[in-house]
Write an enzyme that holds these catalytic residues in place. Sequence first.
Site, short mmCIF file in Angstrom:
data_model
loop_
_atom_site.label_atom_id
_atom_site.label_comp_id
_atom_site.label_asym_id
_atom_site.label_seq_id
_atom_site.Cartn_x
_atom_site.Cartn_y
_atom_site.Cartn_z
N HIS A 196 -26.48 40.26 159.96
CA HIS A 196 -26.80 40.36 158.53
C HIS A 196 -26.51 39.06 157.79
O HIS A 196 -27.17 38.73 156.81
CB HIS A 196 -26.07 41.55 157.91
CG HIS A 196 -26.73 42.85 158.27
ND1 HIS A 196 -26.09 43.82 158.98
CD2 HIS A 196 -27.99 43.30 158.07
CE1 HIS A 196 -26.92 44.82 159.18
NE2 HIS A 196 -28.08 44.54 158.63
N GLU A 203 -35.09 52.73 164.59
CA GLU A 203 -34.24 51.63 165.05
C GLU A 203 -33.15 52.11 166.01
O GLU A 203 -32.28 51.35 166.40
CB GLU A 203 -33.64 50.88 163.86
CG GLU A 203 -32.97 51.76 162.82
CD GLU A 203 -32.46 50.98 161.61
OE1 GLU A 203 -32.33 49.76 161.67
OE2 GLU A 203 -32.19 51.63 160.59
N ASP A 211 -31.92 46.40 165.15
CA ASP A 211 -31.05 47.42 165.74
C ASP A 211 -31.67 48.04 166.99
O ASP A 211 -30.97 48.32 167.95
CB ASP A 211 -30.75 48.51 164.70
CG ASP A 211 -29.66 48.07 163.75
OD1 ASP A 211 -28.65 47.53 164.22
OD2 ASP A 211 -29.84 48.22 162.53
N CYS A 226 -40.07 45.92 160.23
CA CYS A 226 -39.33 45.10 159.27
C CYS A 226 -38.15 44.37 159.91
O CYS A 226 -37.39 43.71 159.23
CB CYS A 226 -38.86 45.95 158.09
SG CYS A 226 -37.82 47.33 158.59
C1 PEP Z 1 -33.40 46.31 161.62
O1 PEP Z 1 -32.47 46.89 162.17
O2 PEP Z 1 -34.33 45.74 162.24
C2 PEP Z 1 -33.48 46.27 160.15
C3 PEP Z 1 -34.53 45.81 159.52
O3 PEP Z 1 -32.39 46.70 159.46
P1 PEP Z 1 -31.03 45.83 159.28
O4 PEP Z 1 -31.30 44.45 159.81
O5 PEP Z 1 -30.72 45.85 157.83
O6 PEP Z 1 -30.07 46.59 160.12
MG MG Z 2 -31.19 48.15 161.02
#
Ligand code: PEP
Ligand code: MG
Length: 572
Positions: A190, A432, A456, A503
């Site tokens: 993150h 995910e 994830d 995403c």
């Molecule tokens: C992901 O897991 O790909 C996602 C978009 O969510 P985050 O990166 O916020 O866990």
């Molecule tokens: Mg995620």
Amino acid sequence: MLYRGISAAPGIAIGQAFVIKDAEFCAVKKTIAKEDFSKEVERFEKALVEFKLELEKTKKKAEKHLGRKHIKLFDAYLFIIEDPLLKDEVIAKIVTDEVNAEYALQEVIRKNMKAFEKIKDDYFRERGLDVLEVGKRILKHLVGTHKKKVTVIPENSIIFANDLTPTDTISVKEENVLGFATNIGGKTSHTAIVAQALEIPAVVGMNDITQHVSDGEPVIIDGSEGVIIVNPSPETIEEYKKKRQMFFAGIKELIQVRDLPSVTLDGKKLVVSANIEIPEEVKSVITYGGDGIGLFRTEYLYLNRKNFPSEDEQLESYLNVAEKMAPHPVIIRTMDLGGDKLLSYFQMNEEKNPFLGLRAIRFCLRHPEIFKIQLRAILKASVVGNVKMMFPMISGVGELREAKKIVEEVRQEFRQKSIKFDENMEIGVMIEIPSAALTVDVIAKECDFLSIGTNDLIQYTLAVDRVNEYVAELYEPLHLSILRLLKSIIDAGHSAGKWVSMCGEMAGDIAYTEVLIGLGLEHFSVAPSSLLRVKNEVIKTNFADAKKNVDEILGESNRELLFRKIRQKRKV
Ligand code: PEP
Ligand code: MG
């Protein structure tokens, strides 16, 4: 000197190092003048009291939530800090060795640890670890009293730290920070995602870079290549100034695709929308021509503050984004707290494996009273623009049903009170977790759209921690298992008549655009800084060819060739 790490956010910056050292046992020895002894002793005593108060508070909470039998550890810690021997020994060392409190404490703890290590009995030997932990925590309080705050940083700084939490990273947004480098972390951590959002070059997974750079030293960061240069020569600085110009020139050239539709060479219409972490990013999404917001991460609203955001505060944020993006869709993801995003003002239990713990929707279903406040704000915002809602970390249809039930309760209340909301607002699910991917046909029937969170999904499928630089090599988006999962998610979504987006960071890496198009993906949601590059790739791709290539890969006949091609593309 040149150091290599993992490229986390593209771009080049030239500036001065700002090093954030952890409070772990690396206290620097400083000589203390006699007249300052009492001040130093006072500082130590103050840290002891602060830590004791913190422990007592946590103990009370633990007792309330977990019961008496879980508070033994706190008693053990309290016993150690109340032991006059420890206190006296540290004070004696400050005075006799004329050293600072941090150093004195570190030396006393180290000496005690050695004594514990010699004990034969396992139980008593392990108590040494308690002493070590207490020592570290007191040290944190000591260092904390004059710790550099991530928010007070000189101009033109490039931050070096062991780790930066997403919270730290967001908090520097207003500062004049040119870049980040951290010892730990992976491409999809993150922290890396926030750096991309802020359009600040970042390199993570640098092992021990904080040991090789000092405050104020001139440094270059090349986030695109994952390179840090400490004390560059004047020639190297010139070379990187040119590279930086070329980087910006590349963006300028790409801007030409901004207003073109996202259509493949053979006429397949795709959607390229953006992921945002903070509402301010909407400006970049508009500048780079995004087709909407495919993922609005809402955690920023909850981090870096002292209490939960109110319904009104959240509503204002959502309305602001929805209005600016209208008529394009804005997908608001409900809070994904837990994992590496912890709240300081709400008791979140310390978990050994937080990424497998009480995270995202699990946290929300456990605390419906907190969840409902966000749902109320999203539903209220749905009267403006084109708002959709999405749940993170759904592991199966049961959780989706539970979450939808809570949404329905809020809707019911709104109907009774005549509060306006969009009855038809679409609700989507992030796929995910492998268990969701494997049951996606069932989930797809009960939601309006799917969005694949590859960050994830890859982490959980391949058992590779997305934040762990030691296994970064194993984080392979093109692993056959991932490609098969992606294909089955996309196909299942389409068979159920639902649209499928992606995403995760994989969607924003142009090395994978053609593969994803070939897999049938139609919606991409990427960091605003990747919008132009991905669109440029889309308009250069022929869907029919991409599909043929993917069929071959899935048949496993030509994987080597594919990998070679993709590696080449990554170098471009
Ligand atoms: C992901 O897991 O790909 C996602 C978009 O969510 P985050 O990166 O916020 O866990
Ligand atoms: Mg995620």
